[in-house]
Design a protein around this motif. Structure first.
Motif, mmCIF file in Angstrom:
data_model
loop_
_atom_site.group_PDB
_atom_site.id
_atom_site.type_symbol
_atom_site.label_atom_id
_atom_site.label_comp_id
_atom_site.label_asym_id
_atom_site.label_seq_id
_atom_site.Cartn_x
_atom_site.Cartn_y
_atom_site.Cartn_z
ATOM 1 N N GLY A 50 -9.020 10.629 1.257
ATOM 2 C CA GLY A 50 -8.464 9.737 0.248
ATOM 3 C C GLY A 50 -9.510 9.265 -0.736
ATOM 4 N N GLY A 51 -10.779 9.546 -0.452
ATOM 5 C CA GLY A 51 -11.868 9.070 -1.292
ATOM 6 C C GLY A 51 -13.032 8.672 -0.417
ATOM 7 N N MET A 52 -13.739 7.628 -0.821
ATOM 8 C CA MET A 52 -14.889 7.209 -0.018
ATOM 9 C C MET A 52 -15.094 5.710 -0.132
ATOM 10 S SD MET A 52 -17.895 8.972 -2.280
ATOM 11 C CE MET A 52 -18.165 8.557 -4.000
ATOM 12 N N ARG A 53 -15.803 5.179 0.849
ATOM 13 C CA ARG A 53 -16.091 3.755 0.901
ATOM 14 C C ARG A 53 -17.438 3.584 1.591
ATOM 15 N NH1 ARG A 53 -11.567 -0.185 3.447
ATOM 16 N NH2 ARG A 53 -10.324 1.063 2.020
ATOM 17 N N GLY A 54 -18.287 2.726 1.041
ATOM 18 C CA GLY A 54 -19.585 2.543 1.667
ATOM 19 C C GLY A 54 -20.354 1.387 1.069
ATOM 20 N N ILE A 55 -21.526 1.135 1.644
ATOM 21 C CA ILE A 55 -22.423 0.097 1.148
ATOM 22 C C ILE A 55 -23.040 0.573 -0.161
ATOM 23 C CG2 ILE A 55 -24.582 -1.127 1.650
ATOM 24 C CD1 ILE A 55 -23.812 -0.923 4.635
ATOM 25 N N MET A 56 -23.193 -0.325 -1.118
ATOM 26 C CA MET A 56 -23.792 0.030 -2.395
ATOM 27 C C MET A 56 -25.310 0.065 -2.290
ATOM 28 S SD MET A 56 -21.343 -2.128 -5.020
ATOM 29 C CE MET A 56 -21.077 -3.538 -3.928
ATOM 30 N N LYS A 137 2.823 6.152 -16.864
ATOM 31 C CA LYS A 137 2.179 6.745 -18.032
ATOM 32 C C LYS A 137 2.068 8.269 -17.940
ATOM 33 C CE LYS A 137 0.978 2.890 -20.251
ATOM 34 N NZ LYS A 137 1.442 2.577 -21.633
ATOM 35 N N LYS A 138 2.726 8.828 -16.905
ATOM 36 C CA LYS A 138 2.752 10.289 -16.718
ATOM 37 C C LYS A 138 1.335 10.887 -16.691
ATOM 38 C CE LYS A 138 7.399 10.975 -18.588
ATOM 39 N NZ LYS A 138 7.765 9.549 -18.492
ATOM 40 N N CYS A 139 0.491 10.261 -15.875
ATOM 41 C CA CYS A 139 -0.883 10.745 -15.712
ATOM 42 C C CYS A 139 -0.928 11.864 -14.672
ATOM 43 C CB CYS A 139 -1.805 9.611 -15.269
ATOM 44 S SG CYS A 139 -1.988 8.290 -16.488
ATOM 45 N N ASN A 140 -1.990 12.639 -14.736
ATOM 46 C CA ASN A 140 -2.206 13.690 -13.744
ATOM 47 C C ASN A 140 -2.848 13.158 -12.467
ATOM 48 O OD1 ASN A 140 -2.714 14.831 -16.669
ATOM 49 N ND2 ASN A 140 -1.809 16.490 -15.485
ATOM 50 N N GLY A 141 -3.438 11.984 -12.577
ATOM 51 C CA GLY A 141 -4.078 11.396 -11.408
ATOM 52 C C GLY A 141 -4.534 9.979 -11.702
ATOM 53 N N GLY A 142 -5.150 9.380 -10.711
ATOM 54 C CA GLY A 142 -5.652 8.020 -10.867
ATOM 55 C C GLY A 142 -6.834 7.777 -9.950
ATOM 56 N N ILE A 143 -7.633 6.790 -10.310
ATOM 57 C CA ILE A 143 -8.787 6.393 -9.498
ATOM 58 C C ILE A 143 -8.830 4.877 -9.477
ATOM 59 C CG2 ILE A 143 -11.318 6.402 -9.303
ATOM 60 C CD1 ILE A 143 -11.251 9.050 -10.940
ATOM 61 N N VAL A 144 -9.120 4.310 -8.316
ATOM 62 C CA VAL A 144 -9.352 2.868 -8.237
ATOM 63 C C VAL A 144 -10.667 2.634 -7.511
ATOM 64 C CG1 VAL A 144 -7.960 2.587 -6.135
ATOM 65 C CG2 VAL A 144 -8.374 0.627 -7.604
ATOM 66 N N LEU A 145 -11.481 1.761 -8.079
ATOM 67 C CA LEU A 145 -12.762 1.377 -7.485
ATOM 68 C C LEU A 145 -12.534 0.134 -6.652
ATOM 69 C CD1 LEU A 145 -15.089 3.270 -8.335
ATOM 70 C CD2 LEU A 145 -13.475 2.993 -10.219
ATOM 71 N N THR A 146 -12.570 0.284 -5.327
ATOM 72 C CA THR A 146 -12.323 -0.836 -4.425
ATOM 73 C C THR A 146 -12.811 -0.493 -3.035
ATOM 74 O OG1 THR A 146 -10.629 -2.223 -3.405
ATOM 75 C CG2 THR A 146 -9.996 0.021 -3.899
ATOM 76 N N ALA A 147 -13.178 -1.527 -2.283
ATOM 77 C CA ALA A 147 -13.453 -1.357 -0.851
ATOM 78 C C ALA A 147 -12.496 -2.222 -0.057
ATOM 79 C CB ALA A 147 -14.900 -1.705 -0.530
ATOM 80 N N SER A 148 -11.324 -2.487 -0.652
ATOM 81 C CA SER A 148 -10.278 -3.253 0.023
ATOM 82 C C SER A 148 -10.820 -4.577 0.547
ATOM 83 C CB SER A 148 -9.666 -2.399 1.132
ATOM 84 O OG SER A 148 -8.537 -3.032 1.696
ATOM 85 N N HIS A 149 -10.752 -4.786 1.866
ATOM 86 C CA HIS A 149 -11.133 -6.072 2.452
ATOM 87 C C HIS A 149 -12.513 -6.027 3.112
ATOM 88 C CE1 HIS A 149 -9.232 -3.559 5.471
ATOM 89 N NE2 HIS A 149 -9.973 -4.173 6.360
ATOM 90 N N ASN A 150 -13.289 -4.972 2.853
ATOM 91 C CA ASN A 150 -14.626 -4.872 3.449
ATOM 92 C C ASN A 150 -15.538 -5.994 2.953
ATOM 93 O OD1 ASN A 150 -13.566 -2.216 4.194
ATOM 94 N ND2 ASN A 150 -15.683 -1.668 4.609
ATOM 95 N N PRO A 151 -16.689 -6.208 3.621
ATOM 96 C CA PRO A 151 -17.639 -7.238 3.179
ATOM 97 C C PRO A 151 -18.162 -6.986 1.763
ATOM 98 C CG PRO A 151 -18.118 -6.537 5.426
ATOM 99 C CD PRO A 151 -17.082 -5.590 4.904
ATOM 100 N N PRO A 152 -18.792 -7.992 1.147
ATOM 101 C CA PRO A 152 -19.193 -7.911 -0.266
ATOM 102 C C PRO A 152 -20.149 -6.778 -0.613
ATOM 103 C CG PRO A 152 -19.272 -10.186 0.471
ATOM 104 C CD PRO A 152 -19.017 -9.360 1.693
ATOM 105 N N GLU A 153 -20.938 -6.304 0.358
ATOM 106 C CA GLU A 153 -21.921 -5.256 0.037
ATOM 107 C C GLU A 153 -21.278 -3.878 -0.119
ATOM 108 O OE1 GLU A 153 -22.222 -5.909 4.611
ATOM 109 O OE2 GLU A 153 -21.826 -7.101 2.799
ATOM 110 N N TYR A 154 -19.979 -3.783 0.155
ATOM 111 C CA TYR A 154 -19.270 -2.501 0.067
ATOM 112 C C TYR A 154 -18.566 -2.325 -1.272
ATOM 113 C CZ TYR A 154 -19.666 -1.457 5.100
ATOM 114 O OH TYR A 154 -20.135 -1.158 6.350
ATOM 115 N N ASN A 155 -18.361 -1.058 -1.628
ATOM 116 C CA ASN A 155 -17.418 -0.698 -2.671
ATOM 117 C C ASN A 155 -16.813 0.642 -2.288
ATOM 118 O OD1 ASN A 155 -15.918 -0.741 -5.115
ATOM 119 N ND2 ASN A 155 -17.562 -1.896 -6.095
#
Length: 574
Positions: A50-56, A137-155
Motif C-alpha cells: 500500500g506504500g510505506m511508513r517509517g521514521i524520518m 476528479k477522474k484521476c489515474n491515481g492518488g498519493i497521501v503523505l501520512t503515518a496515520s496515528h504513529n508517533p511524531p517522528e514517523y511519516n
C-alpha cells in the motif's frame, strides 16, 4: 559475494547523487558511530503493498527526499506504462505531520518532472477526501503523505489507484518492482509547476455534501444532541465541524486546544482515537457540556473513536467492533424499513474483525464479504462486484468505517455524521447508543474483543516477531480459555486445518498473508499477525456468549473479560 556492510551502505550516500544536507547528516552518523547508523541503513525501507511508513531521517531505512523520490519515480514509470497516450492525473494530499507539506510538493515535483499532471491540495486534508477526490476528479491515481496515528517522528506514503482505493493486485506488486528498480541517481526531482493544479476549500464542500448524502437516513432529534468533537491536532478540523453543521447538528462543542493542527500532537502521548487517553480532554469537556457523544479522529482523518454514555451514565469509549456493529445494524435496519434490501447487497469486513458481522448480514439477508486486514481489500471487493452486487458499508476493528462507495477508504467524516444521527435518534426515543448496542447483542449473541500488542523494536525485534510467528504456526495451542481449538487457519500457507478431521483444506479465496487464526469449540477466535506499520505482533481475541436480557449485560461482560484474560495467559503473553 559477501553482503555489503552497513557502514559501506552509508558511505554510498556521500556521493554527489545526494544533496549537501544529506551528506552532512550521514557523515555525522558515521563520525559519531551513532547507534542510529545501523537502523538507518541496515535495510531498505519497505515499500509494501500500500506504500510505506517509517521514521524520518537520512538512510535507506528512513523516510526522506530520496526514499520518497525513489517510490514516486517507480510509480511514475509504472503509470506511464499503464496509461500510454492519455493525460495522466494524480491527486496529492498530506496530513499535519512534520515535513508532510514539503514531502507533498517534493512528490508532486517528481511526478510533474515525468510529465504527469498533479492536483495538489493547498493545505492539510484528510485521507478519505483524497480517496474521494481521485474519483471525483477522474484521476489515474492518488498519493497521501501520512503515518496515520504513529508517533511524531514517523511519516508515510500511501498510493491509490483510479478507483480511489489503495493499490491491490496486480498493480501493487508491479509498482513495488518498479520502485525497487529505480536507482537514486535516476530520480527526476526538477518539477514543472505548470502541471500543478491547486485544490482548496471548494473541494471540501463537494466532499462534505457526498458524506451527508451517503450517511443520512432520517432527521430525528438532531438539534437536541450534545456533541463534543476533537481532531486531536489532525486534518479533520477542515471538514468535520462543517459537515456536522451542514447535516443539522446544532450543539457541537470543539476541544479548541486540539483543533490546532500540529505534528507534535502536544496534548496527547499518542494521537490514536483507539486509546481512551487520546480522548481524555474531550471527555473532560463532555462532563462540562453534558455531552451525549464524544468523537475524535486520528491525524489523517480516516479513523474515528466514539465514546457514549454507558449504563451508569459515564462516557465510555466503544471499541472498533462495537462502533461498527451499531453503524452497520442501523444502516441495514433503515434500508429494510424502506424495502431497499433485495438480496443483491453486501457489507465488507476483514479477517481480524468480529464475526458478529456475519450474524448481522444473515439477519438482514445480505452477504458479508471478508478480506485481509486493511480497507484496500474492502475497496477491492467494491470494484470486483461493481454492477453485480451493491456495497452498503464496511468496517474493520481498528476504528475504521465507511458508508457507501463514494469513498474507497475508511472515512471518519461520513461515519461521524451517521453516528451522530443514530445518537440523536436514540436520545429522541429515550435511550442511548450503548443501550442500542445491548439490544443488538440480545439478537446476535454478545461478542467482546480484546487486542493484545507485543512490541519488539529494531532489527532484533523484527527477528523475534518472525520467530514468534514461526512458533505459533508450528506449535498451535491445543486449547484456549478451557475450550479445545478446532480449526487453525493459516493465511500464509492458505490452509484450514480441521482438528477433528486431522485434515488440511485448501483456502485460497483470500490472498496469502502472514496471519494465523485459531477457532475454539465455544466460538472463541484468536488472530495472530505482525503489524505492517509498527514494530508489533498483534493478537486479536474475540469471545462470545448468549445475552438473554439487558439485566444480564454486566455479568456477561465480566465473564467475557475473564475469558480474554485466560486466553492471554494460555498464549503466555505478558
Amino acid at each position: 559475494m559477501s553482503e555489503i556492510s552497513t557502514i559501506d551502505k552509508a558511505k554510498l550516500w556521500l556521493s554527489d547523487t545526494f544533496d549537501q544536507e544529506t551528506k552532512d547528516a550521514v557523515q555525522t552518523l558515521i563520525d559519531s558511530n551513532s547507534p542510529d547508523l545501523e537502523d538507518s541503513f541496515y535495510r531498505e525501507l519497505e515499500f509494501g503493498t500500500g506504500g510505506m511508513r517509517g521514521i524520518m531521517g537520512v538512510g535507506t531505512n528512513r523516510l526522506n527526499k530520496y526514499t520518497l523520490g525513489q517510490a514516486t519515480q517507480g510509480l511514475a514509470n509504472y503509470m506511464l506504462q499503464q496509461f500510454q497516450g492519455e493525460e495522466i492525473k494524480v491527486a496529492i494530499a498530506y496530513d499535519v505531520r512534520h515535513n508532510s507539506k514539503e514531502f507533498g510538493k517534493l512528490v508532486a515535483d517528481v511526478l510533474t518532472a515525468n510529465g504527469i499532471k498533479v492536483l495538489l491540495f493547498k493545505n492539510h486534508r484528510p485521507t478519505p477526501e483524497l480517496s474521494f477526490t481521485v474519483r471525483d476528479k477522474k484521476c489515474n491515481g492518488g498519493i497521501v503523505l501520512t503515518a496515520s496515528h504513529n508517533p511524531p517522528e514517523y511519516n508515510g506514503y500511501k498510493v491509490y489507484w483510479n478507483d480511489g482505493a489503495q493499490i491491490v493486485p496486480p498493480h501493487d506488486e508491479a509498482i513495488i518492482n518498479e520502485v525497487y528498480s529505480v536507482k537514486f541517481e535516476e530520480i527526476k526531482f526538477n518539477g514543472n509547476d505548470d502541471l500543478i493544479e491547486w485544490i482548496g476549500e471548494e473541494q471540501d464542500d463537494v466532499y462534505i455534501d457526498a458524506c451527508i448524502e451517503n450517511s443520512t437516513y432520517q432527521d430525528v432529534g438532531k438539534g437536541n444532541l450534545n456533541i463534543v468533537f476533537t481532531s486531536i491536532h489532525g486534518t479533520t478540523y477542515t471538514t468535520v465541524p462543517k459537515a456536522l453543521e451542514k447535516a443539522g447538528f446544532k450543539k457541537v462543542d470543539l476541544v479548541k486546544e486540539q483543533m490546532i493542527p500540529s505534528g507534535n500532537f502536544p496534548t496527547v502521548d499518542s494521537p490514536n482515537p483507539e486509546e481512551p487517553a487520546a480522548l481524555e480532554m474531550a471527555m473532560d469537556l463532555a462532563k462540562i457540556t453534558n455531552a451525549d457523544i464524544v468523537i475524535g479522529t486520528d491525524p489523517d482523518g480516516d479513523r474515528l473513536g466514539i465514546a457514549v454514555r454507558n449504563l451508569e451514565g459515564e462516557i465510555q469509549l466503544l471499541n472498533g467492533n462495537q462502533c461498527n456493529t451499531i453503524l452497520t445494524y442501523y444502516i441495514l435496519d433503515q434500508l429494510k424499513k424502506e424495502n431497499e434490501i433485495t438480496g443483491k447487497e453486501f457489507i465488507g469486513s476483514t479477517i481480524v474483525t468480529s464475526d458478529i458481522f456475519f450474524d448481522i448480514a444473515e439477519k438482514f439477508g445480505v452477504d458479508c464479504k471478508v478480506g485481509l486486514t486493511g480497507f484496500k481489500w474492502i475497496g477491492k471487493m467494491i470494484r470486483d462486484f461493481e454492477g453485480q452486487e451493491k456495497f452498503i458499508c464496511g468496517g474493520e476493528e481498528s476504528f475504521g468505517f465507511m458508508t457507501g462507495d463514494f469513498v474507497r477508504d475508511k472515512d471518519s467524516c461520513g461515519s461521524i455524521v451517521l453516528a451522530c444521527e443514530i445518537a440523536a435518534w436514540c436520545k429522541a426515543n429515550g435511550t442511548t447508543m450503548y443501550e442500542y448496542l445491548i439490544e443488538i447483542y440480545q439478537e446476535t449473541g454478545m461478542y467482546y474483543e480484546g487486542l493484545i500488542n507485543v512490541t519488539k523494536k529494531g532489527r532484533d525485534g523484527a527477528e523475534e516477531i518472525q520467530n514468534m510467528m514461526r512458533n505459533f504456526r508450528e506449535n498451535p495451542p491445543k486449547s484456549l480459555a478451557g475450550s479445545a481449538v478446532e480449526e487453525v487457519k493459516d493465511f500464509k500457507e492458505q490452509t484450514n486445518f480441521v482438528i477433528s478431521e486431522n485434515k488440511k483444506h485448501v483456502m485460497n479465496e483470500i490472498p496469502k498473508s502472514n496471519v494465523l487464526i485459531y477457532y475454539t469449540q465455544d466460538g472463541t477466535k484468536v488472530c495472530v499477525r505482525p503489524s505492517g506499520t509498527e514494530p508489533k505482533i498483534k493478537f486479536y481475541v474475540s469471545v462470545k456468549q448468549d445475552l438473554n436480557s439487558k439485566e444480564d449485560f454486566k455479568s456477561t461482560l465480566k465473564s467475557l473479560e475473564q475469558k480474554i484474560e485466560e486466553v492471554r495467559k494460555d498464549l503466555q503473553l505478558n
